[in-house]
Design a protein around this motif. Sequence first.
Motif, PDB file in Angstrom:
ATOM      1  N   ILE A   1      -5.295  -5.464  -7.304  1.00 39.66           N
ATOM      2  CA  ILE A   1      -6.401  -4.585  -6.916  1.00 39.66           C
ATOM      3  C   ILE A   1      -5.856  -3.350  -6.203  1.00 39.66           C
ATOM      4  O   ILE A   1      -6.315  -2.226  -6.410  1.00 39.66           O
ATOM      5  N   LEU A   2      -4.832  -3.549  -5.366  1.00 41.62           N
ATOM      6  CA  LEU A   2      -4.198  -2.410  -4.694  1.00 41.62           C
ATOM      7  C   LEU A   2      -3.625  -1.429  -5.715  1.00 41.62           C
ATOM      8  O   LEU A   2      -3.758  -0.214  -5.564  1.00 41.62           O
ATOM      9  N   SER A   3      -2.987  -1.948  -6.764  1.00 43.53           N
ATOM     10  CA  SER A   3      -2.375  -1.078  -7.772  1.00 43.53           C
ATOM     11  C   SER A   3      -3.423  -0.242  -8.501  1.00 43.53           C
ATOM     12  O   SER A   3      -3.122   0.845  -8.998  1.00 43.53           O
ATOM     13  N   ASN A   4      -4.674  -0.734  -8.563  1.00 41.96           N
ATOM     14  CA  ASN A   4      -5.741   0.028  -9.213  1.00 41.96           C
ATOM     15  C   ASN A   4      -6.193   1.233  -8.390  1.00 41.96           C
ATOM     16  O   ASN A   4      -6.997   2.045  -8.860  1.00 41.96           O
ATOM     17  N   LEU A   5      -5.682   1.350  -7.172  1.00 41.50           N
ATOM     18  CA  LEU A   5      -6.041   2.477  -6.310  1.00 41.50           C
ATOM     19  C   LEU A   5      -5.213   3.731  -6.608  1.00 41.50           C
ATOM     20  O   LEU A   5      -5.477   4.793  -6.037  1.00 41.50           O
ATOM     21  N   GLU A   6      -4.213   3.617  -7.484  1.00 43.93           N
ATOM     22  CA  GLU A   6      -3.324   4.748  -7.775  1.00 43.93           C
ATOM     23  C   GLU A   6      -4.067   6.013  -8.205  1.00 43.93           C
ATOM     24  O   GLU A   6      -3.746   7.112  -7.732  1.00 43.93           O
ATOM     25  N   PRO A   7      -5.073   5.916  -9.112  1.00 45.43           N
ATOM     26  CA  PRO A   7      -5.790   7.145  -9.486  1.00 45.43           C
ATOM     27  C   PRO A   7      -6.479   7.838  -8.312  1.00 45.43           C
ATOM     28  O   PRO A   7      -6.523   9.064  -8.235  1.00 45.43           O
TER      29      PRO A   7
ATOM     30  N   MET B   1       0.833  -1.198   0.000  1.00 48.44           N
ATOM     31  CA  MET B   1       0.000   0.000   0.000  1.00 48.44           C
ATOM     32  C   MET B   1       0.872   1.255   0.000  1.00 48.44           C
ATOM     33  O   MET B   1       0.527   2.258  -0.648  1.00 48.44           O
ATOM     34  N   PHE B   2       1.993   1.195   0.697  1.00 46.98           N
ATOM     35  CA  PHE B   2       2.951   2.308   0.686  1.00 46.98           C
ATOM     36  C   PHE B   2       3.419   2.578  -0.749  1.00 46.98           C
ATOM     37  O   PHE B   2       3.489   3.734  -1.183  1.00 46.98           O
ATOM     38  N   CYS B   3       3.720   1.515  -1.489  1.00 42.17           N
ATOM     39  CA  CYS B   3       4.173   1.657  -2.880  1.00 42.17           C
ATOM     40  C   CYS B   3       3.087   2.291  -3.743  1.00 42.17           C
ATOM     41  O   CYS B   3       3.372   3.165  -4.576  1.00 42.17           O
TER      42      CYS B   3
END
Length: 303
Positions: free
Chosen positions: A243-249, A9-11
């Motif tokens: 799914i975590l990576s999709n939170l970037e926006p 999540m930090f990343c």
Amino acid sequence: MLKSYMWLMFCVVVWGSNFVFGKILVQEFSPALLTSLRLLFIVLLLMGISSFKNHFKRLNKSDFVLIILLGIIGVWINQWSFFAALETADPTTSALILATTPILTGIFAAVFLKEKLTIRMIIGSLIAMTGIYFVVTKGNTASFQIDKGLFWIVVTMITFAIMIIMTKLLSTRVDPLTITLYSNVVGFAVSIPFVFVLDDPIRMTSDISDWAFLIATAVVVHGIATLIWNHNIRNVDASKASILSNLEPFVAMITGLILLYKPITGAEILGSFFIVGGIVLSTINAKTRERKQLIVKEGEQQV
């Protein structure tokens, strides 16, 4: 397990914030110069890691050619177009458009790697495109104008997808650190003369804090965060990590609100749900298939 998810999540927070960081940096440095400087510090970091591990490998001729192409397209053009876009484009809109890269990568993989293009991927692509429409038009087609920065963020998306395909081809023969180091060295070398061609005028701040911010973001975003992700991704379920990576926006939205005082619009929220939903729908089959292959492989190793 929980610790690994926290690191991942930090990343995601770091990478999502990079759009806002880039927007701040292009106010102080011209895009081509900023690209060259950032690549310089990334290369210095990677060379330090490679020296510490005594990890310098020779390449055969065909791999060397691919590394050069990867350095030009996947590193230099990708990085420069990103900063050129952020000169005028909204960071949240840029993050949402760039989030659709997995869909474009899937299409490229179907064309060049002969991977299967599914109906689910096509439907997901259409849903994501609907989301992009909402985000770009801000829900108002009457006063719709395309910012030139959006053209460059599309170039960033295309070159990123190409980078993924080329890296996948190289990774069967060359280890990740070697690919990353050599391609960034090529990207940095190519970037130097283009500083004097593309930047008119060349802008460079003398403020120490801005230089520190440039160095810190280069090292953390492209160095430390990548190493942390690669280390912890082995300890969690791949589908949950994606799914975590999709939170970037969404991170870009919140960071823009905090650092740039940019309000979050209803069109952006609606568009982001369409985009993320389309991405999840497009890639879910591939993630499930990869997971099954991993389970089969682990079973064979146990036998």
